[in-house]
Design a protein around this motif. Structure first.
Motif, short mmCIF file in Angstrom:
data_model
loop_
_atom_site.label_atom_id
_atom_site.label_comp_id
_atom_site.label_asym_id
_atom_site.label_seq_id
_atom_site.Cartn_x
_atom_site.Cartn_y
_atom_site.Cartn_z
N UNK A 1 0.82 -1.22 0.00
CA UNK A 1 0.00 0.00 0.00
C UNK A 1 0.85 1.27 0.00
N UNK A 2 2.14 1.13 0.31
CA UNK A 2 3.03 2.29 0.30
C UNK A 2 3.13 2.92 -1.09
N UNK A 3 2.80 2.16 -2.15
CA UNK A 3 2.84 2.70 -3.50
C UNK A 3 1.87 3.87 -3.66
N UNK A 4 0.76 3.86 -2.87
CA UNK A 4 -0.21 4.95 -2.96
C UNK A 4 0.42 6.29 -2.58
N UNK A 5 1.42 6.27 -1.71
CA UNK A 5 2.05 7.49 -1.23
C UNK A 5 3.26 7.91 -2.06
N UNK A 6 3.75 7.03 -2.92
CA UNK A 6 4.94 7.34 -3.71
C UNK A 6 4.62 8.32 -4.83
N UNK A 7 5.45 9.30 -4.98
CA UNK A 7 5.30 10.28 -6.06
C UNK A 7 6.19 9.90 -7.25
N UNK A 8 7.33 9.25 -6.94
CA UNK A 8 8.25 8.85 -7.99
C UNK A 8 9.08 7.66 -7.52
N UNK A 9 9.69 6.98 -8.49
CA UNK A 9 10.59 5.87 -8.22
C UNK A 9 11.79 5.99 -9.17
N UNK A 10 12.82 5.25 -8.85
CA UNK A 10 13.98 5.15 -9.73
C UNK A 10 13.89 3.79 -10.39
N UNK A 11 13.83 3.78 -11.72
CA UNK A 11 13.73 2.53 -12.46
C UNK A 11 15.11 2.14 -12.97
N UNK A 12 15.51 0.90 -12.65
CA UNK A 12 16.78 0.37 -13.13
C UNK A 12 16.47 -0.71 -14.15
N UNK A 13 16.77 -0.44 -15.42
CA UNK A 13 16.48 -1.38 -16.49
C UNK A 13 17.63 -2.35 -16.72
N UNK A 14 18.74 -2.14 -16.04
CA UNK A 14 19.93 -2.94 -16.29
C UNK A 14 20.88 -2.22 -17.22
N UNK A 15 20.35 -1.33 -18.03
CA UNK A 15 21.15 -0.54 -18.96
C UNK A 15 21.16 0.93 -18.58
N UNK A 16 20.07 1.37 -17.95
CA UNK A 16 19.95 2.77 -17.57
C UNK A 16 19.10 2.90 -16.31
N UNK A 17 19.24 4.04 -15.66
CA UNK A 17 18.45 4.35 -14.46
C UNK A 17 17.64 5.60 -14.77
N UNK A 18 16.32 5.49 -14.59
CA UNK A 18 15.43 6.58 -14.93
C UNK A 18 14.61 7.00 -13.72
N UNK A 19 14.41 8.30 -13.55
CA UNK A 19 13.51 8.79 -12.53
C UNK A 19 12.12 8.83 -13.16
N UNK A 20 11.18 8.09 -12.54
CA UNK A 20 9.84 7.95 -13.10
C UNK A 20 8.82 8.55 -12.15
#
Length: 184
Positions: A46-65
């Motif tokens: 349920x903590x996802x409801x409070x998240x405004x952004x995450x850092x996505x690691x694709x293995x090749x790049x890291x993106x702020x989403x």
């Protein structure tokens, strides 16, 4: 008193505290409007409801989403990222890991620790003798179990309860344990 462990792996260097905590892994797309199905690696989805952004690691790049929307389906979290509006835009992110910065992590109470912070800590007995290294933490119904790796010997499973785990010193990277009869 019992020890409660917050799940989540992280990114760290050496014995220092981790800077990011993994909260999920994208398993597949969901629908055609750019949503993804996330398997949560946190003990409170349920903590996802409070998240405004995450850092996505694709293995090749890291993106702020930036998170635009969250809903829940069975054991999964359905996440919609801002600016990604079709299945074609998110399909390439299957298997990507999602992280949050430590400052955005859930607040821990006394005797709560992130598993990622515990892994690699030295385990010593009450008399100060080196017993092994914490390799993993298994979640069970009643209490967590510490998997202790010992050089040249079989692993030992220790219940994460006050009677067995006497103290956790995050600064020194040491867990002091009482070896209850029958554990070895």
């Amino acid at each position: 008193m019992r020890f409660v462990i917050r799940k989540g792996t992280g990114i760290k260097g050496g014995r220092s505290m981790i800077s990011e905590l993994q909260v999920g892994v994208i398993t597949q797309t969901h629908g055609i409007r750019g949503e993804v199905k996330v398997f949560p690696t946190t003990d409170d989805a349920s903590r996802f409801k409070k998240l405004k952004s995450v850092i996505m690691d694709t293995g090749k790049e890291r993106l702020s989403m930036e998170i635009e929307g969250v809903k829940f389906f069975k054991q999964y979290v359905i996440v919609k990222f801002k600016g990604y509006d079709s299945i074609n835009e998110v399909e390439r992110y299957k298997s990507a890991k999602l992280y949050v910065a430590r400052e955005h992590a859930v607040r821990l109470k006394k005797d709560e620790y992130f598993v990622a912070d515990l892994i690699g800590m030295q385990v010593v007995t009450e008399d100060g003798a080196l017993f092994g290294t914490l390799k993993d933490v298994m979640a069970t119904g009643a209490n967590d179990v510490y998997v202790v790796e010992r050089e040249g010997m079989p692993e030992v499973l220790l219940p994460a309860i006050r009677e067995c785990v006497r103290s956790v010193d995050m600064e020194q990277g040491v867990i002091t344990v009482h070896l209850m009869e029958g554990l070895i």
